[in-house]
Design an enzyme around this catalytic site. Structure first.
Site: not given
Length: 419
Positions: A24, A31, A130, A286-287, A330, A340, A357
């Site tokens: 970057c 980050c 961003s 996943c990212d 819940c 996530c 939460c």
């Protein structure tokens, strides 16, 4: 392959590509991806070779359905330069055979000049820029490598793209500082002409205390307050029953209330809806899980469709549904789904409890009645529910302008479908 496995095969329709890896041209203090350079120790500069690019695009276009999407992220993907992305478009056309590839670019905007803007417009890229808010808020963490703020350069890039007709979304990280300024952030982004917004809560583990949040992470209580206030601002901008701005999380919740598949993956029962391809062709779950233990294979050795349906990816997908007892009891589980996974593992409190939460409970309680009313009002305006009986809807492409006149795409307006 047996019939049961074939029936449960996941479709490969979305990949996230990091052509410059973690590289970057900025040094944002929050980050999470800059540390990924340790995974690629053989070089200080990371760039995707053309052979890898071709293999990725060819595989996706040949295996994917009629419509596929590619998200170009990083690091900063524009470090690859325009010739790389022109080549990517060539490969999509070469191997697409009539299929449609939707391209998205997430960028800090520093390299976006007029030539870039014209290219993005020509090939209908959806750009996520961003931008954390007004100058003091944006520059609090989003700094250049020399320590200077990046605000003015980002705003210039936004104007350049908007003037060229590029579809631009604002991606705003909600951190420990910016969480206190919902009105200022929302108002500023609107003033910039960016009516599509995505707010991303910042949560990372501390480097010295892995069980504790990093200092820039946003706490759950303030984030819940932020969401409630942002929701009020969003609702106040409705006109004739339609929002003047698009906030991804709120629209995803509307999809949930309408019984449809939400846009936001955090609201899905399982993860694993896409693959991540790094600059060197390695493929990950996943990212947020680009790590050795979540490496699925490489584009040189395996097909993307096989990796998407591998046991390792399926196990990762099921991980989200492993919930603590508090979540299972819940009332908001049908919405939150535990949140996530990266906000659950190793966080404070009981293992598996989402860091946000408290925020979600606060916000869902606050927004429940208004969201129900919005969906009820929307349904009242849909007199024909059977798509086969409605010639207008039957002929309406999901990316076409909505016939209601809102100016939005059909799939984001009256085409309230799960895709």
């Amino acid at each position: 392959m047996d019939a049961h496995r074939l029936q449960n095969q996941k479709t490969l329709n979305h990949i996230l590509v990091k052509p410059a890896g973690p590289d970057c041209n900025m040094s944002c203090r929050y980050c999470f991806y800059s540390g990924k350079k340790d995974l690629f120790p053989l070089s200080d500069i990371h760039r995707m070779e053309e052979t890898v690019l071709e293999a990725v695009i060819k595989d996706l276009m040949q295996q994917g359905p009629r419509e596929v999407s590619v998200s170009w992220q990083g690091g900063e993907p524009t470090l690859m330069g325009l010739p790389f992305f022109r080549k990517a478009i060539e490969f999509e056309k070469q191997y697409g055979q009539g299929k449609v590839a939707a391209n998205g670019l997430q960028t800090n905007g520093l390299l976006i000049d007029r030539e870039w803007a014209a290219f993005l417009k020509q090939y209908h890229f959806l750009v996520g820029l961003s931008l954390d808010g007004p100058e003091p808020i944006h520059d609090h963490y989003r700094r250049l490598r020399g320590g200077q703020g990046s605000f003015r350069q980002v705003c210039e890039a936004a104007k350049r793209m908007l003037d060229a007709g590029v579809e631009v979304n604002a991606l705003s990280v909600v951190n420990d500082y910016s969480v206190h300024f919902p009105e200022e952030i929302y108002g500023f982004i609107k003033t910039m002409g960016l009516s599509y917004m995505q707010f991303i809560p910042c949560f990372e583990h501390g480097p010295d205390h892995p069980r504790q949040p990093a200092r820039f992470s946003v706490s759950s209580g303030p984030y819940g307050t932020f969401l409630c206030r942002l929701f009020d601002l969003w609702l106040s901008d409705f006109a004739d029953g339609r929002p003047a701005t698009s906030i991804r999380f709120f629209e995803s919740l509307l999809f949930c209330y309408a019984g449809k598949r939400p846009l936001d993956c955090t609201l899905l029962p399982e993860c694993g809806t896409y693959l991540v391809v790094e600059h060197d062709g390695q493929v990950f779950c996943c990212d947020f899980f680009v790590s050795p233990e979540h490496r699925l294979g490489t584009i040189r050795e395996s097909r993307l469709g096989d990796l998407m349906n591998s046991e390792k990816q399926n196990a990762f997908s099921r991980l989200k549904s492993t919930l603590p007892g508090e979540c299972r009891q819940c009332r908001w589980l049908w919405l939150c789904r535990g949140g996530c996974v990266k906000d659950r593992l190793g966080g404070p409190g009981p293992i598996g409890l989402n860091h946000f939460c408290e925020a979600y409970k606060t916000f869902f309680s606050y927004a429940d009645a208004p969201l129900k009313k919005l969906v009820a009002d929307w349904r009242e305006k849909q007199p024909i529910r059977d798509e086969k009986a409605d010639p207008v809807r039957r002929k309406m492409g999901r990316n076409a302008p909505c016939p209601c006149g809102s100016g939005r795409k059909y799939k984001k307006c009256c085409g309230f479908s799960s895709g």
